[in-house]
Scaffold this motif. Structure first.
Motif, short mmCIF file in Angstrom:
data_model
loop_
_atom_site.label_atom_id
_atom_site.label_comp_id
_atom_site.label_asym_id
_atom_site.label_seq_id
_atom_site.Cartn_x
_atom_site.Cartn_y
_atom_site.Cartn_z
N ASN A 43 -7.70 0.57 9.03
CA ASN A 43 -6.55 0.07 9.79
C ASN A 43 -7.08 -0.78 10.94
O ASN A 43 -7.69 -0.27 11.87
CB ASN A 43 -5.69 1.22 10.30
CG ASN A 43 -4.46 0.69 11.02
OD1 ASN A 43 -4.49 0.39 12.20
ND2 ASN A 43 -3.37 0.50 10.29
N GLY A 44 -6.86 -2.08 10.82
CA GLY A 44 -7.39 -3.02 11.80
C GLY A 44 -6.81 -2.81 13.18
O GLY A 44 -7.50 -2.97 14.19
N THR A 45 -5.52 -2.46 13.23
CA THR A 45 -4.87 -2.28 14.53
C THR A 45 -5.53 -1.15 15.30
O THR A 45 -5.86 -1.29 16.48
CB THR A 45 -3.37 -1.97 14.31
OG1 THR A 45 -2.82 -3.03 13.55
CG2 THR A 45 -2.64 -1.82 15.62
N ASP A 76 0.56 2.45 12.09
CA ASP A 76 -0.84 2.20 12.45
C ASP A 76 -1.36 3.30 13.36
O ASP A 76 -2.43 3.86 13.13
CB ASP A 76 -0.97 0.87 13.22
CG ASP A 76 -0.56 -0.33 12.37
OD1 ASP A 76 -1.12 -0.47 11.27
OD2 ASP A 76 0.30 -1.11 12.81
N GLY A 105 -9.24 -7.22 7.25
CA GLY A 105 -8.36 -6.27 6.55
C GLY A 105 -6.90 -6.66 6.57
O GLY A 105 -6.08 -5.98 5.98
N ALA A 106 -6.57 -7.72 7.26
CA ALA A 106 -5.17 -8.12 7.35
C ALA A 106 -5.10 -9.61 7.66
O ALA A 106 -6.12 -10.27 7.77
CB ALA A 106 -4.47 -7.32 8.45
N LYS A 145 0.82 -1.23 0.00
CA LYS A 145 0.00 0.00 0.00
C LYS A 145 0.85 1.27 0.00
O LYS A 145 0.55 2.23 -0.69
CB LYS A 145 -0.93 -0.02 1.21
CG LYS A 145 -0.21 -0.25 2.52
CD LYS A 145 -0.87 -1.28 3.40
CE LYS A 145 0.12 -1.83 4.41
NZ LYS A 145 -0.47 -2.48 5.55
N TYR A 167 -0.81 -7.77 15.63
CA TYR A 167 -1.61 -7.04 14.64
C TYR A 167 -0.86 -5.87 14.01
O TYR A 167 -1.19 -5.47 12.90
CB TYR A 167 -2.88 -6.50 15.29
CG TYR A 167 -3.86 -7.55 15.74
CD1 TYR A 167 -3.94 -8.78 15.07
CD2 TYR A 167 -4.72 -7.33 16.80
CE1 TYR A 167 -4.83 -9.75 15.50
CE2 TYR A 167 -5.62 -8.30 17.23
CZ TYR A 167 -5.67 -9.51 16.56
OH TYR A 167 -6.55 -10.47 16.97
N ASP A 195 -0.58 4.37 7.78
CA ASP A 195 -1.04 3.20 7.02
C ASP A 195 -2.43 3.47 6.43
O ASP A 195 -2.69 3.20 5.25
CB ASP A 195 -1.06 1.99 7.97
CG ASP A 195 -1.62 0.74 7.32
OD1 ASP A 195 -0.89 0.11 6.55
OD2 ASP A 195 -2.80 0.42 7.56
N GLU A 198 1.90 -3.17 12.39
CA GLU A 198 2.95 -3.20 11.36
C GLU A 198 4.30 -3.36 12.07
O GLU A 198 4.40 -3.11 13.28
CB GLU A 198 2.97 -1.86 10.61
CG GLU A 198 1.73 -1.58 9.78
CD GLU A 198 1.67 -2.39 8.50
OE1 GLU A 198 2.67 -2.48 7.77
OE2 GLU A 198 0.61 -2.95 8.22
N1 HSE Z 1 -1.31 -2.87 9.99
C1 HSE Z 1 -2.37 -3.01 9.06
C2 HSE Z 1 -3.68 -2.93 9.82
C3 HSE Z 1 -2.23 -4.31 8.33
O1 HSE Z 1 -3.67 -2.97 11.04
O2 HSE Z 1 -4.72 -2.80 9.21
C4 HSE Z 1 -3.05 -4.41 7.08
O3 HSE Z 1 -2.71 -3.47 6.12
#
Ligand code: HSE
Length: 442
Positions: free
Chosen positions: A164-166, A201, A305-306, A110, A193, A206, A195
């Motif tokens: 951003n899932g985190t 994050d 998402g990850a 990305k 989770y 991100d 990066e």
């Molecule tokens: N670090 C990213 C997240 C991973 O938490 O969404 C997926 O791109």
């Protein structure tokens, strides 16, 4: 020129055998029969490069391994490269070299697409090859395909996503388990989770990369990652999350791209969303993207998402797409940003100061007569109207009181001036917390 044999297996070289690379090798092997039925050809990984061959855990039986990525990129046997290294360099250089060597490319990168996508797509057009990047945004959710193809008849008005899932996991932990930020952050790291560099994050970088890509595909504008207004979740406290709940909202870290008369808004920041919105109820590491099209209305895309498997799902879909398109004339393929390259519009990005939003303010003030009157006077003098007000009694800190306000939509510049004026009162004890609010209705 070498003639392609369309009955032979398609041979792929993988750069990077980490989490995603291993997921892709597993998925290609496990779903081989179904993939062949869909693509019309067998698809096999024949070559792979990893930084340190002693540390790889992927099943690499039958794969020729090397620590030299360039060897894979230049190998004449391979017709497609999967770039799963991440980061800017050497990923950028390797992709350009792969295109130059007549190979199609699939990437999950990305940051690279957001920053160098314009250059990479131009190189791909020159080489008459395809670059797939579905995995770069929201992992397993096929949002790029949805925007580029499924919603192609619409004029997209806005896109708002938890991408951003985190950050979503951390905010969900704070909301559901009453954790404060550092504790929730530690848990996200413990569960793997974040990066490699967790600031990507936490600071929203991100999400800004992913929003850049979404906005370009939604509106047909060149990728402009440097223009995204970006705020992370580092300043959010448990108190803010609790106030949001009491007021009927959730705090979500949103990427928002909105098209208006004067240009486009590109912004990433924590956001109050009414609890009744589906997006407000997307919790944990899940991602979700809401799209408003002028014909379709609002659509919501939700999913993982990850993670190895969801990201591999997007990578393998791109691989199959490329295999299906091997025989098509490059000019007839779906354009990278969903619009014909010569039809991209370099619409102005509206500076954040000119953006109008509602917001939440949390003000820590001295508990003495006249303080509230001073605050409301300043707001009135700036022409700012209050939507809701809440002041909670506090027994622990008798002389201090948090004052919480919801403010009706106002231009950022005006709000900033009012915030500075309030902060300069000697009765105000800490910087004001401001969180923008989106109703996501229209
Ligand atoms: N670090 C990213 C997240 C991973 O938490 O969404 C997926 O791109």
């Amino acid at each position: 020129m070498k003639k392609t044999n369309f009955y032979q297996p398609v041979k792929i070289g993988v750069l990077g055998l980490g989490t995603v690379g291993s997921g892709v090798t597993r998925m290609l092997a496990h779903n081989a029969g179904e993939i062949r039925r869909r693509a019309g050809r067998e698809i096999i990984i024949t070559h792979a490069a990893a930084r340190n061959l002693n540390t790889i855990t992927a099943n690499t039986i039958g794969i020729k391994l090397t620590e030299q990525a360039l060897n894979v990129v230049q190998d004449p046997e391979i017709s497609m490269i999967l770039e799963l290294i991440g980061g800017y360099e050497p990923a950028r250089e390797l992709i350009l070299c792969a295109l130059d060597n007549g190979k199609h490319v699939v990437t999950a990168n990305k940051a690279l697409i957001a920053k160098y996508g314009n250059e990479i797509f131009a190189a791909a057009r020159m080489a008459r090859k395809i670059v797939g990047f579905e995995a770069a945004v929201a992992g397993g959710i096929p949002i790029i395909k949805a925007l580029r193809e499924g919603l192609a008849g619409n004029q997209i008005e806005w896109v708002a996503g938890i991408i951003n899932g985190t950050a979503n996991f951390i905010l969900s932990e704070m909301q559901d388990k009453g954790r404060d930020f550092p504790e929730a952050m530690a848990e996200a790291q413990r569960l793997g989770y974040t990066e490699n560099d967790p600031t990507l994050d936490i600071k929203g970088i991100d999400a800004a990369h992913k929003l850049t890509i979404l906005a370009s595909i939604a509106f047909g504008i060149p990728l402009r990652s440097e223009k995204v207004y970006t705020e992370g979740i580092g300043g959010i406290t448990y108190e803010d999350v609790a106030y949001a709940t009491r007021l009927g909202y959730s705090i979500k870290h949103l990427g928002i791209a909105r098209r208006g008369e004067n240009g486009v808004q590109l912004r990433v920041h924590p956001t109050f969303i009414p609890k009744r919105q589906l997006l407000a109820n997307v919790n944990g590491v899940m991602n979700a993207i809401m799209v408003k099209g002028n014909a379709v209305g609002q659509s919501l895309f939700y999913g993982a998402g990850a993670g190895a498997e969801p990201t591999a799902s997007a990578v393998v879909a791109d691989i199959i797409d490329i295999v299906r398109n091997l025989k098509t004339d490059p000019e007839s393929r779906v354009p990278y940003l969903g619009f014909q390259p010569e039809a991209l519009l370099d619409l102005p990005v509206i500076p954040i100061n000119e953006v109008e939003t509602a917001c939440y303010l949390r003000i820590l003030a001295l508990d003495r007569p006249g303080v509230l009157a001073d605050i409301t006077r300043i707001l009135a003098n700036h022409g700012i109207s209050i939507e809701a007000f809440m002041q909670k009694e506090t027994h622990l800190t008798a002389s201090k009181v948090p004052v919480v306000l919801l403010i009706n939509p106002v231009k950022e510049e005006k709000m900033n001036k009012a915030i500075s004026a309030i902060e300069s009162l000697d009765s105000i004890l800490a910087p004001i917390m401001r969180i923008r609010l989106e109703y996501l209705d229209t």
